[in-house]
Design a protein around this motif. Sequence first.
Motif, PDB file in Angstrom:
ATOM      1  N   LEU A  83       0.826  -1.211   0.000  1.00  0.00           N
ATOM      2  CA  LEU A  83       0.000   0.000   0.000  1.00  0.00           C
ATOM      3  C   LEU A  83       0.860   1.261   0.000  1.00  0.00           C
ATOM      4  CD1 LEU A  83      -2.735  -1.250   2.449  1.00  0.00           C
ATOM      5  CD2 LEU A  83      -3.033  -0.724   0.015  1.00  0.00           C
ATOM      6  N   GLN A  98     -15.281  -2.106   7.908  1.00  0.00           N
ATOM      7  CA  GLN A  98     -14.935  -1.154   6.879  1.00  0.00           C
ATOM      8  C   GLN A  98     -15.376  -1.696   5.533  1.00  0.00           C
ATOM      9  OE1 GLN A  98     -10.888  -0.980   5.785  1.00  0.00           O
ATOM     10  NE2 GLN A  98     -10.804   1.257   5.663  1.00  0.00           N
ATOM     11  N   GLU A 138     -14.022  -1.110   1.592  1.00  0.00           N
ATOM     12  CA  GLU A 138     -13.184  -0.395   0.638  1.00  0.00           C
ATOM     13  C   GLU A 138     -13.657  -0.764  -0.750  1.00  0.00           C
ATOM     14  OE1 GLU A 138      -9.056  -0.095   0.763  1.00  0.00           O
ATOM     15  OE2 GLU A 138      -8.986   0.479   2.891  1.00  0.00           O
ATOM     16  N   LEU A 183     -12.680  -0.540  -5.055  1.00  0.00           N
ATOM     17  CA  LEU A 183     -11.568  -0.398  -6.002  1.00  0.00           C
ATOM     18  C   LEU A 183     -12.092  -0.579  -7.431  1.00  0.00           C
ATOM     19  CD1 LEU A 183      -8.382  -0.316  -6.479  1.00  0.00           C
ATOM     20  CD2 LEU A 183      -8.535  -2.825  -6.472  1.00  0.00           C
ATOM     21  N   PHE A 220      -1.409   5.624  -0.215  1.00  0.00           N
ATOM     22  CA  PHE A 220      -1.773   4.671  -1.279  1.00  0.00           C
ATOM     23  C   PHE A 220      -2.564   5.290  -2.417  1.00  0.00           C
ATOM     24  CE2 PHE A 220      -5.280   4.529   1.723  1.00  0.00           C
ATOM     25  CZ  PHE A 220      -4.645   4.388   2.972  1.00  0.00           C
ATOM     26  N   SER A 249     -10.613   8.683  -0.115  1.00  0.00           N
ATOM     27  CA  SER A 249     -10.592   8.133  -1.472  1.00  0.00           C
ATOM     28  C   SER A 249      -9.417   8.717  -2.250  1.00  0.00           C
ATOM     29  CB  SER A 249     -11.894   8.485  -2.184  1.00  0.00           C
ATOM     30  OG  SER A 249     -11.991   9.903  -2.344  1.00  0.00           O
ATOM     31  N   GLY A 250      -9.281   8.326  -3.483  1.00  0.00           N
ATOM     32  CA  GLY A 250      -8.242   8.897  -4.328  1.00  0.00           C
ATOM     33  C   GLY A 250      -7.956   8.003  -5.521  1.00  0.00           C
ATOM     34  N   VAL A 305      -5.578   5.451  -7.257  1.00  0.00           N
ATOM     35  CA  VAL A 305      -4.623   4.463  -6.743  1.00  0.00           C
ATOM     36  C   VAL A 305      -3.193   4.860  -7.152  1.00  0.00           C
ATOM     37  CG1 VAL A 305      -3.947   2.025  -6.728  1.00  0.00           C
ATOM     38  CG2 VAL A 305      -6.379   2.665  -6.901  1.00  0.00           C
ATOM     39  N   VAL A 355       1.298   1.318  -5.960  1.00  0.00           N
ATOM     40  CA  VAL A 355       0.383   0.268  -5.473  1.00  0.00           C
ATOM     41  C   VAL A 355      -0.022  -0.636  -6.637  1.00  0.00           C
ATOM     42  CG1 VAL A 355      -1.875  -0.188  -4.402  1.00  0.00           C
ATOM     43  CG2 VAL A 355      -0.452   1.699  -3.554  1.00  0.00           C
ATOM     44  N   ALA A 390      -9.928   4.401  -5.654  1.00  0.00           N
ATOM     45  CA  ALA A 390     -10.239   3.575  -4.483  1.00  0.00           C
ATOM     46  C   ALA A 390     -10.830   4.471  -3.416  1.00  0.00           C
ATOM     47  CB  ALA A 390      -8.981   2.888  -3.959  1.00  0.00           C
ATOM     48  N   LEU A 408     -14.552   3.468   3.735  1.00  0.00           N
ATOM     49  CA  LEU A 408     -15.397   4.105   4.757  1.00  0.00           C
ATOM     50  C   LEU A 408     -15.691   3.126   5.879  1.00  0.00           C
ATOM     51  CD1 LEU A 408     -18.637   3.070   4.325  1.00  0.00           C
ATOM     52  CD2 LEU A 408     -18.306   4.408   2.252  1.00  0.00           C
TER      53      LEU A 408
HETATM   54  C1  2NL Z   1     -10.576   5.900   5.041  1.00  0.00           C
HETATM   55  C2  2NL Z   1      -9.632   5.969   3.916  1.00  0.00           C
HETATM   56  C3  2NL Z   1      -9.069   4.820   1.954  1.00  0.00           C
HETATM   57  C4  2NL Z   1      -8.258   3.530   0.147  1.00  0.00           C
HETATM   58  C5  2NL Z   1      -8.831   3.606   1.380  1.00  0.00           C
HETATM   59  C6  2NL Z   1      -7.156   1.906  -1.321  1.00  0.00           C
HETATM   60  C7  2NL Z   1      -7.056   0.586  -1.628  1.00  0.00           C
HETATM   61  C8  2NL Z   1      -6.168   0.193  -2.587  1.00  0.00           C
HETATM   62  C9  2NL Z   1      -5.384   1.089  -3.216  1.00  0.00           C
HETATM   63  C10 2NL Z   1      -5.531   2.374  -2.856  1.00  0.00           C
HETATM   64 CL1  2NL Z   1      -6.007  -1.461  -2.969  1.00  0.00          CL
HETATM   65  N1  2NL Z   1      -6.389   2.795  -1.928  1.00  0.00           N
HETATM   66  N2  2NL Z   1      -8.026   2.275  -0.370  1.00  0.00           N
HETATM   67  C11 2NL Z   1      -7.935   4.681  -0.536  1.00  0.00           C
HETATM   68  C12 2NL Z   1      -8.184   5.886   0.066  1.00  0.00           C
HETATM   69  C13 2NL Z   1      -8.750   5.982   1.320  1.00  0.00           C
HETATM   70  O1  2NL Z   1      -9.651   4.795   3.180  1.00  0.00           O
HETATM   71  O2  2NL Z   1     -10.859   6.882   5.634  1.00  0.00           O
HETATM   72  N3  2NL Z   1     -11.066   4.733   5.362  1.00  0.00           N
HETATM   73  C14 2NL Z   1     -11.994   4.562   6.423  1.00  0.00           C
END
Ligand code: 2NL
Length: 380
Positions: free
Chosen positions: A184, A250, A252, A254, A292, A325-326, A328, A332, A347, A350
Amino acid sequence: MADAVTFEELKSGADRIFEAFGREFKRFERFVGDNQDAFFVQATIKELERDKFSLADSESLSRELSDLRTRFTGKKSEWAAAKKTVGRMDPEERGRAGQYLLAIEVGMTDRLERARINLDKITENLRTAREAIDVTLPGRRPRRGHLHPITVVREKIEDIFVSLGYAIEDGREIETDFYNFDALNIPENHPARASQDTFYTSDGYALRSQTSTVQIHAMQRRGAPVRMIAPGRVFRRDTPDPTHNPMFFQVEGLCVDRGISMAHLKGTVAEFLRRMFGEQTVTRFRPSYFPFTEPSAEFDFSCFKCGGAGCRICKNSGWIELGGSGMVHPNVLRGAGVDPEEFSGFAFGLGIDRMVGLMYGLDDIRLLFENDARFLEQFD
Ligand code: 2NL
Protein backbone atom coordinates in the motif's frame (compact mmCIF):
# COMPACT_ATOMS: atom_id res chain seq x y z
CA MET A 1 -53.06 -79.64 78.01
CA ALA A 2 -52.83 -76.36 79.97
CA ASP A 3 -55.24 -73.56 79.13
CA ALA A 4 -57.24 -75.11 76.28
CA VAL A 5 -59.03 -72.60 74.05
CA THR A 6 -62.71 -72.96 73.38
CA PHE A 7 -64.36 -72.23 70.05
CA GLU A 8 -66.32 -69.38 71.64
CA GLU A 9 -63.14 -67.76 72.92
CA LEU A 10 -61.47 -68.07 69.51
CA LYS A 11 -64.56 -66.75 67.71
CA SER A 12 -64.89 -63.69 69.93
CA GLY A 13 -61.17 -62.88 69.48
CA ALA A 14 -61.44 -63.29 65.69
CA ASP A 15 -64.64 -61.21 65.53
CA ARG A 16 -62.98 -58.42 67.51
CA ILE A 17 -60.01 -58.34 65.09
CA PHE A 18 -62.35 -58.41 62.10
CA GLU A 19 -64.39 -55.52 63.49
CA ALA A 20 -61.20 -53.51 64.05
CA PHE A 21 -60.18 -54.32 60.49
CA GLY A 22 -63.57 -53.16 59.22
CA ARG A 23 -63.21 -49.83 61.01
CA GLU A 24 -59.73 -49.20 59.68
CA PHE A 25 -60.49 -50.42 56.20
CA LYS A 26 -63.45 -48.07 55.83
CA ARG A 27 -61.37 -45.42 54.10
CA PHE A 28 -60.26 -47.93 51.47
CA GLU A 29 -63.73 -49.27 50.86
CA ARG A 30 -64.35 -46.99 47.85
CA PHE A 31 -61.45 -48.73 46.05
CA VAL A 32 -62.89 -52.22 46.41
CA GLY A 33 -64.66 -52.94 43.18
CA ASP A 34 -64.92 -55.75 40.74
CA ASN A 35 -61.41 -55.90 39.33
CA GLN A 36 -62.72 -57.28 36.07
CA ASP A 37 -64.78 -54.14 35.58
CA ALA A 38 -62.72 -51.64 33.55
CA PHE A 39 -65.34 -48.95 34.07
CA PHE A 40 -64.92 -49.11 37.82
CA VAL A 41 -61.45 -47.52 37.72
CA GLN A 42 -62.59 -44.82 35.29
CA ALA A 43 -65.68 -44.04 37.35
CA THR A 44 -63.63 -43.93 40.55
CA ILE A 45 -61.12 -41.60 38.90
CA LYS A 46 -63.93 -39.23 37.85
CA GLU A 47 -65.17 -39.21 41.41
CA LEU A 48 -61.63 -38.69 42.76
CA GLU A 49 -61.07 -35.80 40.36
CA ARG A 50 -64.07 -34.08 41.92
CA ASP A 51 -62.45 -34.59 45.34
CA LYS A 52 -59.15 -33.13 44.03
CA PHE A 53 -57.49 -36.46 44.75
CA SER A 54 -53.89 -36.19 43.60
CA LEU A 55 -51.19 -38.61 42.52
CA ALA A 56 -49.46 -37.97 45.86
CA ASP A 57 -52.69 -38.87 47.71
CA SER A 58 -52.95 -42.07 45.71
CA GLU A 59 -49.33 -43.03 46.39
CA SER A 60 -49.59 -42.40 50.12
CA LEU A 61 -52.88 -44.34 50.34
CA SER A 62 -51.13 -47.29 48.67
CA ARG A 63 -48.45 -47.20 51.34
CA GLU A 64 -51.04 -46.99 54.13
CA LEU A 65 -52.98 -49.88 52.64
CA SER A 66 -49.84 -51.99 52.58
CA ASP A 67 -49.18 -51.11 56.25
CA LEU A 68 -52.74 -52.10 57.11
CA ARG A 69 -52.26 -55.46 55.42
CA THR A 70 -49.10 -56.10 57.43
CA ARG A 71 -50.70 -55.10 60.71
CA PHE A 72 -53.80 -57.29 60.25
CA THR A 73 -52.53 -60.29 58.29
CA GLY A 74 -48.73 -60.22 58.72
CA LYS A 75 -46.59 -62.83 60.49
CA LYS A 76 -46.42 -60.79 63.68
CA SER A 77 -50.09 -59.79 63.69
CA GLU A 78 -52.73 -60.58 66.29
CA TRP A 79 -54.40 -62.57 63.57
CA ALA A 80 -51.38 -64.83 63.08
CA ALA A 81 -51.33 -65.40 66.84
CA ALA A 82 -55.04 -66.26 66.81
CA LYS A 83 -54.48 -68.83 64.08
CA LYS A 84 -51.78 -70.49 66.17
CA THR A 85 -54.25 -71.07 69.04
CA VAL A 86 -56.21 -73.50 66.85
CA GLY A 87 -53.47 -76.01 67.61
CA ARG A 88 -54.27 -75.77 71.28
CA MET A 89 -57.97 -76.59 70.78
CA ASP A 90 -59.86 -79.75 71.30
CA PRO A 91 -59.23 -81.75 68.10
CA GLU A 92 -63.02 -82.05 67.62
CA GLU A 93 -63.29 -78.25 67.40
CA ARG A 94 -60.31 -77.58 65.14
CA GLY A 95 -62.08 -78.12 61.82
CA ARG A 96 -64.89 -75.69 62.58
CA ALA A 97 -62.44 -73.17 64.06
CA GLY A 98 -60.19 -73.41 61.02
CA GLN A 99 -63.11 -72.84 58.65
CA TYR A 100 -64.33 -69.91 60.66
CA LEU A 101 -60.92 -68.22 60.68
CA LEU A 102 -60.43 -68.91 56.99
CA ALA A 103 -63.75 -67.27 56.11
CA ILE A 104 -62.76 -64.13 58.01
CA GLU A 105 -59.23 -64.13 56.60
CA VAL A 106 -60.54 -64.39 53.04
CA GLY A 107 -62.92 -61.53 53.87
CA MET A 108 -59.91 -59.42 54.83
CA THR A 109 -57.35 -60.46 52.19
CA ASP A 110 -59.86 -60.36 49.36
CA ARG A 111 -60.82 -56.76 50.12
CA LEU A 112 -57.19 -55.76 50.73
CA GLU A 113 -56.16 -57.27 47.41
CA ARG A 114 -58.98 -55.71 45.39
CA ALA A 115 -58.30 -52.31 46.90
CA ARG A 116 -54.57 -52.70 46.18
CA ILE A 117 -55.11 -53.63 42.54
CA ASN A 118 -57.53 -50.77 41.95
CA LEU A 119 -55.37 -48.23 43.78
CA ASP A 120 -52.41 -49.30 41.63
CA LYS A 121 -54.51 -48.80 38.49
CA ILE A 122 -55.59 -45.38 39.71
CA THR A 123 -51.99 -44.41 40.52
CA GLU A 124 -50.96 -45.54 37.05
CA ASN A 125 -53.77 -43.52 35.46
CA LEU A 126 -52.94 -40.40 37.44
CA ARG A 127 -49.27 -40.76 36.48
CA THR A 128 -50.14 -41.05 32.82
CA ALA A 129 -52.45 -38.06 33.12
CA ARG A 130 -49.66 -36.00 34.68
CA GLU A 131 -47.28 -36.88 31.85
CA ALA A 132 -49.86 -36.34 29.12
CA ILE A 133 -49.43 -33.47 26.68
CA ASP A 134 -52.35 -31.83 24.99
CA VAL A 135 -51.40 -32.17 21.35
CA THR A 136 -54.26 -29.86 20.36
CA LEU A 137 -52.64 -26.94 22.20
CA PRO A 138 -51.20 -24.29 19.84
CA GLY A 139 -47.38 -24.52 19.62
CA ARG A 140 -45.11 -22.00 21.26
CA ARG A 141 -43.65 -19.92 18.49
CA PRO A 142 -39.85 -19.60 18.69
CA ARG A 143 -38.75 -16.00 19.00
CA ARG A 144 -37.44 -14.84 15.66
CA GLY A 145 -34.07 -13.15 15.62
CA HIS A 146 -32.94 -10.51 13.20
CA LEU A 147 -29.78 -9.29 11.55
CA HIS A 148 -27.29 -7.16 13.42
CA PRO A 149 -27.56 -3.50 12.37
CA ILE A 150 -24.01 -3.62 10.98
CA THR A 151 -25.02 -6.58 8.80
CA VAL A 152 -28.14 -4.74 7.60
CA VAL A 153 -26.07 -1.73 6.51
CA ARG A 154 -23.27 -3.86 5.05
CA GLU A 155 -25.76 -5.79 2.93
CA LYS A 156 -27.35 -2.58 1.73
CA ILE A 157 -23.92 -1.27 0.66
CA GLU A 158 -23.18 -4.61 -1.04
CA ASP A 159 -26.49 -4.55 -2.93
CA ILE A 160 -25.78 -1.06 -4.26
CA PHE A 161 -22.30 -1.94 -5.49
CA VAL A 162 -23.37 -5.28 -6.95
CA SER A 163 -25.99 -3.37 -8.95
CA LEU A 164 -23.18 -1.09 -10.20
CA GLY A 165 -21.25 -4.14 -11.45
CA TYR A 166 -18.83 -4.59 -8.54
CA ALA A 167 -17.74 -7.95 -7.13
CA ILE A 168 -17.66 -8.58 -3.37
CA GLU A 169 -14.39 -9.99 -2.08
CA ASP A 170 -13.30 -11.20 1.32
CA GLY A 171 -9.97 -12.41 2.65
CA ARG A 172 -7.91 -13.20 5.70
CA GLU A 173 -7.88 -11.02 8.81
CA ILE A 174 -4.26 -11.87 9.64
CA GLU A 175 -1.76 -10.57 7.10
CA THR A 176 1.91 -10.17 6.43
CA ASP A 177 3.49 -6.72 6.59
CA PHE A 178 3.71 -6.87 2.79
CA TYR A 179 -0.07 -6.85 2.24
CA ASN A 180 -0.90 -4.61 5.18
CA PHE A 181 1.77 -1.95 4.49
CA ASP A 182 4.40 -2.42 1.73
CA ALA A 183 1.92 -3.11 -1.05
CA LEU A 184 0.00 0.00 0.00
CA ASN A 185 3.04 2.23 -0.41
CA ILE A 186 3.17 2.85 3.33
CA PRO A 187 6.77 3.86 4.11
CA GLU A 188 8.99 1.84 6.39
CA ASN A 189 8.94 4.49 9.12
CA HIS A 190 5.19 5.25 8.98
CA PRO A 191 3.58 5.48 12.46
CA ALA A 192 0.74 3.10 11.41
CA ARG A 193 3.35 0.32 11.31
CA ALA A 194 4.26 0.83 14.94
CA SER A 195 2.91 -1.66 17.45
CA GLN A 196 1.14 1.26 19.12
CA ASP A 197 -1.24 1.39 16.16
CA THR A 198 -1.36 -2.16 14.81
CA PHE A 199 -1.94 -5.49 16.54
CA TYR A 200 0.79 -8.03 15.83
CA THR A 201 0.77 -11.74 16.54
CA SER A 202 3.75 -13.07 18.49
CA ASP A 203 5.17 -14.47 15.23
CA GLY A 204 5.06 -11.09 13.49
CA TYR A 205 1.82 -11.12 11.50
CA ALA A 206 -0.43 -8.05 11.52
CA LEU A 207 -4.18 -7.99 12.12
CA ARG A 208 -5.25 -6.10 8.99
CA SER A 209 -5.79 -2.41 9.68
CA GLN A 210 -7.79 -1.89 6.46
CA THR A 211 -9.36 -4.21 3.90
CA SER A 212 -7.07 -2.89 1.13
CA THR A 213 -5.18 -6.14 1.77
CA VAL A 214 -8.06 -8.02 0.14
CA GLN A 215 -7.86 -5.77 -2.91
CA ILE A 216 -4.12 -6.31 -3.32
CA HIS A 217 -4.69 -10.08 -3.29
CA ALA A 218 -7.51 -9.69 -5.82
CA MET A 219 -5.42 -7.58 -8.20
CA GLN A 220 -2.56 -10.09 -8.01
CA ARG A 221 -4.95 -12.95 -8.70
CA ARG A 222 -7.26 -11.43 -11.31
CA GLY A 223 -5.20 -8.59 -12.77
CA ALA A 224 -6.89 -5.55 -14.33
CA PRO A 225 -9.54 -4.46 -15.12
CA VAL A 226 -11.19 -5.00 -11.72
CA ARG A 227 -14.22 -3.59 -9.93
CA MET A 228 -14.71 -4.79 -6.40
CA ILE A 229 -15.59 -3.92 -2.84
CA ALA A 230 -14.07 -5.51 0.25
CA PRO A 231 -16.23 -5.31 3.37
CA GLY A 232 -14.91 -6.78 6.60
CA ARG A 233 -13.44 -6.48 10.07
CA VAL A 234 -10.34 -4.42 10.64
CA PHE A 235 -8.24 -3.87 13.74
CA ARG A 236 -6.49 -0.82 15.16
CA ARG A 237 -4.96 -0.31 18.58
CA ASP A 238 -7.27 2.49 19.68
CA THR A 239 -8.42 3.01 23.23
CA PRO A 240 -12.17 2.37 23.13
CA ASP A 241 -14.34 5.49 23.48
CA PRO A 242 -17.80 6.43 22.17
CA THR A 243 -16.47 6.83 18.60
CA HIS A 244 -13.60 4.29 18.58
CA ASN A 245 -13.38 0.54 18.90
CA PRO A 246 -10.20 -1.53 18.35
CA MET A 247 -12.20 -3.77 15.98
CA PHE A 248 -14.60 -2.27 13.49
CA PHE A 249 -16.07 -2.84 10.03
CA GLN A 250 -14.93 -1.15 6.88
CA VAL A 251 -15.77 -1.24 3.20
CA GLU A 252 -13.18 -0.40 0.64
CA GLY A 253 -13.92 -0.06 -3.05
CA LEU A 254 -11.57 -0.40 -6.00
CA CYS A 255 -12.08 0.24 -9.70
CA VAL A 256 -9.14 -0.27 -12.07
CA ASP A 257 -9.44 -0.06 -15.83
CA ARG A 258 -8.09 1.85 -18.82
CA GLY A 259 -8.84 5.55 -18.65
CA ILE A 260 -10.29 5.68 -15.13
CA SER A 261 -10.23 9.25 -13.76
CA MET A 262 -11.21 11.24 -10.70
CA ALA A 263 -14.55 11.91 -12.46
CA HIS A 264 -15.40 8.19 -12.20
CA LEU A 265 -14.53 8.30 -8.51
CA LYS A 266 -16.78 11.28 -7.85
CA GLY A 267 -19.63 9.87 -9.92
CA THR A 268 -19.46 6.48 -8.23
CA VAL A 269 -19.30 7.76 -4.65
CA ALA A 270 -22.07 10.31 -5.33
CA GLU A 271 -24.33 7.64 -6.86
CA PHE A 272 -23.65 5.25 -3.99
CA LEU A 273 -24.61 7.90 -1.44
CA ARG A 274 -27.75 8.88 -3.37
CA ARG A 275 -28.88 5.25 -3.35
CA MET A 276 -27.97 4.94 0.31
CA PHE A 277 -29.53 8.14 1.67
CA GLY A 278 -31.89 9.36 -1.06
CA GLU A 279 -31.92 11.12 -4.43
CA GLN A 280 -31.43 14.60 -2.89
CA THR A 281 -28.06 13.65 -1.31
CA VAL A 282 -25.16 15.94 -2.32
CA THR A 283 -21.52 14.81 -2.10
CA ARG A 284 -18.42 16.95 -1.76
CA PHE A 285 -14.70 16.15 -1.92
CA ARG A 286 -11.92 17.82 0.06
CA PRO A 287 -8.23 17.39 -0.80
CA SER A 288 -6.39 15.07 1.55
CA TYR A 289 -3.41 12.75 1.74
CA PHE A 290 -3.05 8.97 1.86
CA PRO A 291 0.16 7.10 0.97
CA PHE A 292 -1.77 4.67 -1.28
CA THR A 293 -3.62 7.26 -3.41
CA GLU A 294 -2.48 10.29 -5.40
CA PRO A 295 -4.31 12.61 -5.57
CA SER A 296 -6.36 11.88 -2.45
CA ALA A 297 -9.62 13.30 -1.20
CA GLU A 298 -11.96 12.87 1.73
CA PHE A 299 -15.68 12.96 1.01
CA ASP A 300 -18.67 14.31 2.88
CA PHE A 301 -22.39 14.09 2.07
CA SER A 302 -25.27 16.43 2.86
CA CYS A 303 -26.90 15.49 6.17
CA PHE A 304 -29.66 12.89 5.66
CA LYS A 305 -31.46 14.20 8.72
CA CYS A 306 -31.73 17.94 8.11
CA GLY A 307 -30.85 18.00 4.40
CA GLY A 308 -28.05 20.47 5.04
CA ALA A 309 -29.77 23.02 7.26
CA GLY A 310 -27.80 21.94 10.33
CA CYS A 311 -28.82 19.65 13.19
CA ARG A 312 -27.45 17.57 16.04
CA ILE A 313 -26.38 14.71 13.73
CA CYS A 314 -24.21 16.90 11.47
CA LYS A 315 -23.13 19.11 14.37
CA ASN A 316 -24.83 22.05 12.66
CA SER A 317 -22.53 21.94 9.64
CA GLY A 318 -25.06 20.41 7.22
CA TRP A 319 -22.35 17.88 6.15
CA ILE A 320 -21.37 14.45 7.38
CA GLU A 321 -17.75 13.31 6.90
CA LEU A 322 -17.73 9.72 5.73
CA GLY A 323 -14.53 8.40 4.18
CA GLY A 324 -11.34 8.73 2.19
CA SER A 325 -10.59 8.13 -1.47
CA GLY A 326 -8.24 8.90 -4.33
CA MET A 327 -6.55 7.65 -7.48
CA VAL A 328 -4.62 4.46 -6.74
CA HIS A 329 -0.92 5.29 -6.41
CA PRO A 330 1.18 3.92 -9.32
CA ASN A 331 3.43 2.15 -6.80
CA VAL A 332 0.38 0.27 -5.47
CA LEU A 333 -0.71 -0.82 -8.96
CA ARG A 334 2.82 -1.87 -9.85
CA GLY A 335 3.28 -3.76 -6.57
CA ALA A 336 0.12 -5.74 -7.28
CA GLY A 337 1.29 -6.61 -10.80
CA VAL A 338 -0.80 -4.05 -12.71
CA ASP A 339 0.95 -1.78 -15.26
CA PRO A 340 0.29 1.86 -14.26
CA GLU A 341 1.13 2.97 -17.84
CA GLU A 342 -1.85 1.04 -19.14
CA PHE A 343 -4.26 1.14 -16.20
CA SER A 344 -5.46 3.68 -13.68
CA GLY A 345 -7.94 3.31 -10.87
CA PHE A 346 -9.73 4.89 -7.99
CA ALA A 347 -10.24 3.57 -4.48
CA PHE A 348 -12.17 4.62 -1.44
CA GLY A 349 -12.79 3.47 2.09
CA LEU A 350 -15.40 4.10 4.76
CA GLY A 351 -16.29 2.82 8.21
CA ILE A 352 -19.54 0.85 8.44
CA ASP A 353 -19.87 1.17 12.23
CA ARG A 354 -19.67 4.95 12.02
CA MET A 355 -22.34 4.92 9.33
CA VAL A 356 -24.56 2.68 11.47
CA GLY A 357 -23.99 4.98 14.44
CA LEU A 358 -25.13 7.98 12.38
CA MET A 359 -28.11 6.21 10.80
CA TYR A 360 -29.44 4.81 14.07
CA GLY A 361 -28.57 7.85 16.17
CA LEU A 362 -26.24 5.97 18.55
CA ASP A 363 -24.24 8.05 21.00
CA ASP A 364 -21.74 5.20 21.55
CA ILE A 365 -20.68 2.73 18.83
CA ARG A 366 -19.35 0.29 21.43
CA LEU A 367 -22.99 -0.66 22.08
CA LEU A 368 -22.86 -2.51 18.75
CA PHE A 369 -20.46 -5.09 20.19
CA GLU A 370 -21.78 -5.62 23.69
CA ASN A 371 -24.22 -8.30 22.45
CA ASP A 372 -26.93 -6.93 24.72
CA ALA A 373 -30.16 -8.22 23.20
CA ARG A 374 -32.13 -5.36 24.81
CA PHE A 375 -30.09 -2.93 22.72
CA LEU A 376 -29.95 -4.96 19.49
CA GLU A 377 -33.69 -5.80 19.53
CA GLN A 378 -34.45 -2.14 18.91
CA PHE A 379 -33.16 -2.47 15.35
CA ASP A 380 -35.43 -5.26 14.13
C1 2NL B 1 -10.58 5.90 5.04
C2 2NL B 1 -9.63 5.97 3.92
C3 2NL B 1 -9.07 4.82 1.95
C4 2NL B 1 -8.26 3.53 0.15
C5 2NL B 1 -8.83 3.61 1.38
C6 2NL B 1 -7.16 1.91 -1.32
C7 2NL B 1 -7.06 0.59 -1.63
C8 2NL B 1 -6.17 0.19 -2.59
C9 2NL B 1 -5.38 1.09 -3.22
C10 2NL B 1 -5.53 2.37 -2.86
CL1 2NL B 1 -6.01 -1.46 -2.97
N1 2NL B 1 -6.39 2.79 -1.93
N2 2NL B 1 -8.03 2.27 -0.37
C11 2NL B 1 -7.94 4.68 -0.54
C12 2NL B 1 -8.18 5.89 0.07
C13 2NL B 1 -8.75 5.98 1.32
O1 2NL B 1 -9.65 4.80 3.18
O2 2NL B 1 -10.86 6.88 5.63
N3 2NL B 1 -11.07 4.73 5.36
C14 2NL B 1 -11.99 4.56 6.42
